[in-house]
Design a protein around this motif. Sequence first.
Motif, short mmCIF file in Angstrom:
data_model
loop_
_atom_site.label_atom_id
_atom_site.label_comp_id
_atom_site.label_asym_id
_atom_site.label_seq_id
_atom_site.Cartn_x
_atom_site.Cartn_y
_atom_site.Cartn_z
N HIS A 190 0.82 -1.21 0.00
CA HIS A 190 0.00 0.00 0.00
C HIS A 190 0.85 1.26 0.00
O HIS A 190 1.02 1.92 1.03
CB HIS A 190 -0.94 0.01 1.20
CG HIS A 190 -1.69 -1.26 1.39
ND1 HIS A 190 -2.24 -1.97 0.35
CD2 HIS A 190 -1.99 -1.96 2.51
CE1 HIS A 190 -2.84 -3.05 0.81
NE2 HIS A 190 -2.70 -3.07 2.11
N ARG A 205 -10.15 2.98 0.42
CA ARG A 205 -11.23 2.02 0.62
C ARG A 205 -10.87 1.02 1.73
O ARG A 205 -11.70 0.71 2.58
CB ARG A 205 -11.53 1.30 -0.71
CG ARG A 205 -12.54 0.16 -0.62
CD ARG A 205 -13.94 0.65 -0.25
NE ARG A 205 -14.91 -0.44 -0.23
CZ ARG A 205 -15.99 -0.47 0.55
NH1 ARG A 205 -16.24 0.54 1.38
NH2 ARG A 205 -16.83 -1.48 0.51
N TYR A 206 -9.62 0.54 1.71
CA TYR A 206 -9.20 -0.38 2.78
C TYR A 206 -9.24 0.33 4.14
O TYR A 206 -9.60 -0.27 5.15
CB TYR A 206 -7.80 -0.93 2.50
CG TYR A 206 -7.73 -1.95 1.38
CD1 TYR A 206 -8.79 -2.82 1.10
CD2 TYR A 206 -6.58 -2.07 0.59
CE1 TYR A 206 -8.71 -3.75 0.07
CE2 TYR A 206 -6.49 -3.00 -0.43
CZ TYR A 206 -7.56 -3.84 -0.70
OH TYR A 206 -7.48 -4.75 -1.71
N GLN A 266 -12.72 0.38 5.24
CA GLN A 266 -13.18 -0.93 5.72
C GLN A 266 -12.46 -1.37 6.98
O GLN A 266 -12.77 -2.41 7.54
CB GLN A 266 -12.96 -1.98 4.63
CG GLN A 266 -13.92 -1.82 3.47
CD GLN A 266 -13.83 -2.97 2.48
OE1 GLN A 266 -12.75 -3.47 2.20
NE2 GLN A 266 -14.97 -3.39 1.97
N SER A 317 -9.18 -2.15 7.32
CA SER A 317 -8.03 -3.05 7.24
C SER A 317 -6.71 -2.30 7.09
O SER A 317 -5.65 -2.89 7.22
CB SER A 317 -8.21 -4.08 6.13
OG SER A 317 -8.24 -3.49 4.87
N ILE A 318 -6.74 -1.00 6.84
CA ILE A 318 -5.53 -0.17 6.96
C ILE A 318 -5.76 0.75 8.16
O ILE A 318 -6.77 1.46 8.23
CB ILE A 318 -5.27 0.65 5.67
CG1 ILE A 318 -4.76 -0.27 4.56
CG2 ILE A 318 -4.25 1.76 5.93
CD1 ILE A 318 -4.47 0.42 3.25
N ARG A 375 -16.91 11.62 1.69
CA ARG A 375 -16.45 10.27 2.01
C ARG A 375 -15.00 10.29 2.49
O ARG A 375 -14.65 9.63 3.47
CB ARG A 375 -16.59 9.40 0.76
CG ARG A 375 -16.23 7.95 0.97
CD ARG A 375 -16.49 7.15 -0.30
NE ARG A 375 -16.26 5.74 -0.06
CZ ARG A 375 -16.42 4.81 -1.01
NH1 ARG A 375 -16.84 5.14 -2.20
NH2 ARG A 375 -16.19 3.54 -0.73
N THR A 406 -16.92 8.87 -7.14
CA THR A 406 -15.92 7.83 -6.93
C THR A 406 -16.05 6.85 -8.08
O THR A 406 -16.89 5.96 -8.08
CB THR A 406 -16.15 7.11 -5.58
OG1 THR A 406 -16.13 8.09 -4.55
CG2 THR A 406 -15.06 6.09 -5.32
N ASP A 407 -15.25 7.08 -9.09
CA ASP A 407 -15.26 6.22 -10.27
C ASP A 407 -13.87 6.37 -10.88
O ASP A 407 -13.32 7.47 -10.85
CB ASP A 407 -16.33 6.69 -11.27
CG ASP A 407 -16.50 5.73 -12.45
OD1 ASP A 407 -15.84 4.68 -12.48
OD2 ASP A 407 -17.31 6.05 -13.36
N TRP A 408 -13.30 5.29 -11.35
CA TRP A 408 -11.97 5.41 -11.94
C TRP A 408 -11.83 4.49 -13.11
O TRP A 408 -12.61 3.56 -13.29
CB TRP A 408 -10.89 5.20 -10.89
CG TRP A 408 -10.87 3.89 -10.17
CD1 TRP A 408 -10.37 2.72 -10.62
CD2 TRP A 408 -11.35 3.64 -8.84
NE1 TRP A 408 -10.50 1.75 -9.66
CE2 TRP A 408 -11.09 2.28 -8.55
CE3 TRP A 408 -11.95 4.43 -7.86
CZ2 TRP A 408 -11.43 1.69 -7.34
CZ3 TRP A 408 -12.29 3.84 -6.66
CH2 TRP A 408 -12.03 2.48 -6.40
N LYS A 437 -6.55 3.08 -12.96
CA LYS A 437 -7.12 3.41 -11.64
C LYS A 437 -7.10 4.92 -11.38
O LYS A 437 -7.09 5.37 -10.24
CB LYS A 437 -6.37 2.69 -10.50
CG LYS A 437 -5.97 1.25 -10.79
CD LYS A 437 -7.16 0.32 -10.93
CE LYS A 437 -6.70 -1.12 -11.19
NZ LYS A 437 -7.82 -2.00 -11.53
#
Lengths: 772, 161
Positions: free
Chosen positions: A160, A420-421, A424, A426-427, A446, A747-749, A754
């Motif tokens: 990451h 995003r991680y 969620q 996880s980071i 966001r 949020t679109d890539w 990416k």
Amino acid sequence: MSSSRIVDLWGDRTPYSAGQEWPARVDEHLIAEPDTWVPSASLLHSNGDAMDIGVRDGRIVGVRGRAADRVNHGRLDVKDLYGWQANHAADRLHRPLIRRDGELVETDWDTAMEAVAGTCRHVLDMSGPSGVGFYTTGQLFAEEYYTLTTIARAGIGTNHLDGNTRLCTATAAEALKETFGCDGQPASYTDVDHAEVIGLFGHNVAETQSVLWMRMLDRLAGPTPPQLVVVDPRRTQVAEHATVHLAPRPGTNLALLNALLRELVAHDWVNHAWVDAHTVGYDELVKVLDPCTPQWAAGICDLDAADIERAAEIFGKAERLLATVLQGVYQSHQATATAVQINNLVLLRGSLGKPGCGVLQMNGQPTAQNTRECGANGDLPGFRNWQNDDHVEQLAEIWNVELERIPHFAPPTPALQIFRYAEQGSINFLWISGTNPAVSLPELSRIRSILASDNVFVVVQDIFRTETAEFADVVLPAATWAEKTGVFTNADRTVHLSDKAIDPPGEAKPDLDIFLDFAARMRFTDKHGAPLITWADAESAFKAWQRCSAGRPCDYSGLSYKLLRERGGIQWPCNDSAPEGTERLYSDATFWATASECETYGRDLVTGASVDKIEYEALNPHGRALLKGAEYLPLHDPPDEDFPLFLTTGRTIYHFHTRTKTARAPELDAAAPEVWVELSASDAATLQITEGEPVLVRTPRGSVRGLARITQVRTGTIFVPFHYGYWDTKHPDGSSPYRAANEMTPTDWDPVSKQPLFKLSRARVEKVNDDA
Amino acid sequence: MPDGMTHVLRAAHDTQNTIAVSLQMMATEHHADAEIAHVAADLLHWTRETIAQLAELAARQGIPLDRAADEPGLFQQMRASMASKAKGPVAALLLLENLRRLYLTASDASLALELLAQFAQAQRHTEMLELSTQRHPHTLRVMKWANTMIKTIAPQVLTNA
């Protein structure tokens, strides 16, 4: 040099003819006579204009363009003439800050760095390397990126690490990899001196790289001007000079490009001998292009088919064709697929590796090229391929670590996925250096909620107390340009040395020193227990990077600080076989594209699905350039009844990024002090909006209030500059209006590069009734 | 017993519809994972084309198949929309599991198109062979995408499950 350059943005013309040397013109702005001049280059855009910093009594007193440098021949962008004043701004960060009882308070370096290292160790104990993320920038120096990459990949061992270059140059890198097997800018700015046709795709060069535009203007004013073909939904200064200006409906770039390429094939304007000898994929490409007639594209793009045909003819008959690309392509729908078709345009013409020929997939930031090379942009250092164990083994040898220490089980994580991680959970440790995601990432509400989350320990390393710093647990005060030494590389591979001219304010430290301090505290070691990081200052870091780059396309092994001081800008690769540097890549049509050399085996241009080594070898056994086609797809979230307009965002010449520096230069701030909303005369009439009146732009995600400007933007499309945030206004709390364009972006890539799609939101414009 | 023609066309049509429903549910369930939601929508575009073309060819053979792709049923919609509210590691695991199922569904559909191609060759049915050849890459694309996404997210998701 007076403040007239605020008005006269490109200065006086020095016309020249094709094949001649661009005449010098020295731009300068001084407020006092300097004692010393210190060499550097611009850090406020991607052009890499060489300059000397004038210093008197330990303070910067102005700047002067360097006449002998290959990039700018003495000229400077308006931001460079005035932007240096930000170094001396009263509100620079002088001391580290740490959060105590919810408030950021001043502290000493030891306390701040122990908090950073201690939390990082704790997260590593709890969740391992995957709990740690780094989000960096396109504005540090190569030595700093390489150090950060070594820390992240071989010290922590996390996947990451990404830069904000994901927002500006990820598509450029990916498109070059898809076509040439490896990153690396094929052409050179000197190709402007020779080109007979320049195609500018989503590239408002007049504002984003104003010195390169001066070069084009001087060609246009000379006896053998090039023809310009411009693709842009706005009638920009560049479009004003175009032979053909195509203003497609936003989100339809790929349909337009496919039609242009189909015309080349249909009229047999293809250099078959060159294509047969140096490329693979021609027949497959022709199949994809087959249905894409100019009439078909005209319907999708809302253009005149005759204009598409005319543009294609200009490209098709050009012997010396230069194509340039920027955010209008990179931040839009099917970004990589489109950028690859622009590579295909020059390949089909065989217009590559010769004076006036080639493609410039531009960057948006001054040191974005280094973020890419040094592996801080979601790639491995030296353009190495994470899927190729031999490449990872080379890094393991360079760093003297076990192969398994370097994560290569999955592609490096792109920026928005890192967030995003974090969302969620996880980071849990996120170190942000030299960038301001609380203003620059899409869908800001966001992003703010992620940064504010108690589950993520946020470190912010910056020179000002930015909007992002307000969310930090620890803030580290950094030194910047002119206050530290290092090299950086522009969009045409020109490496400049930027020497330290003055001391940083207060206790602020170079980013390199901060990373080295962290590495020492974390006690990162190699496989023999010796310190992982074997360098201690900028020059020794540069030598370590040179060793890592040796033998790869971005070879720095022939450079040195001494040589860069003597000679000014030099283009990589610079090594034993090219001691003077390399003006153009691929002049012998040899690519870094065999399976053993390439940086990627490629991706599906529509879904981003990876190609594996066996498939790639079968497709491209001899390492040629790849002609890859892609089908146009309709937009994910097109305008509708509630939000009938397209919102596109972008830059103004007066500001850089989130204005942290440029708004602290009084001349630049005064030139563009407030956010505005551009709309066409026809849309303004429909909405009964007059020039200068305050309006509210709304999308499904948020709103921004700004002053209306009636311009020659495409009807149905509105434009809002993305520079404005909240540090110099009230923070949005419901009572004050929002002004960051990214409140509204989706949020679109692009699934291949990416890169976020900042150019595409459905929107509406409302009149503001202040009496209500 | 259905004849060979009916069998292969139905199998191809059924499996494409399973992909279509999966993609629609994934776009709903994983709307917070922007790339998943958007690429699922793109892939749906081609899956729908494949279904329509299969139905047109079947109609010419006198076999009635629906031209329009299946939509998720009420229960499936409810499930996707409930699952979309999952947060943190649970949402990540659900995504991994859905991608795994999509891969299996797409490989089933890929086999069905291979059966169609083999039958077409045995019968010298040029039109059917062309259809299979043209549409197969789109199904393989679904498999490759699911596989890439699984490889990309699995290390993070499983480490933090």
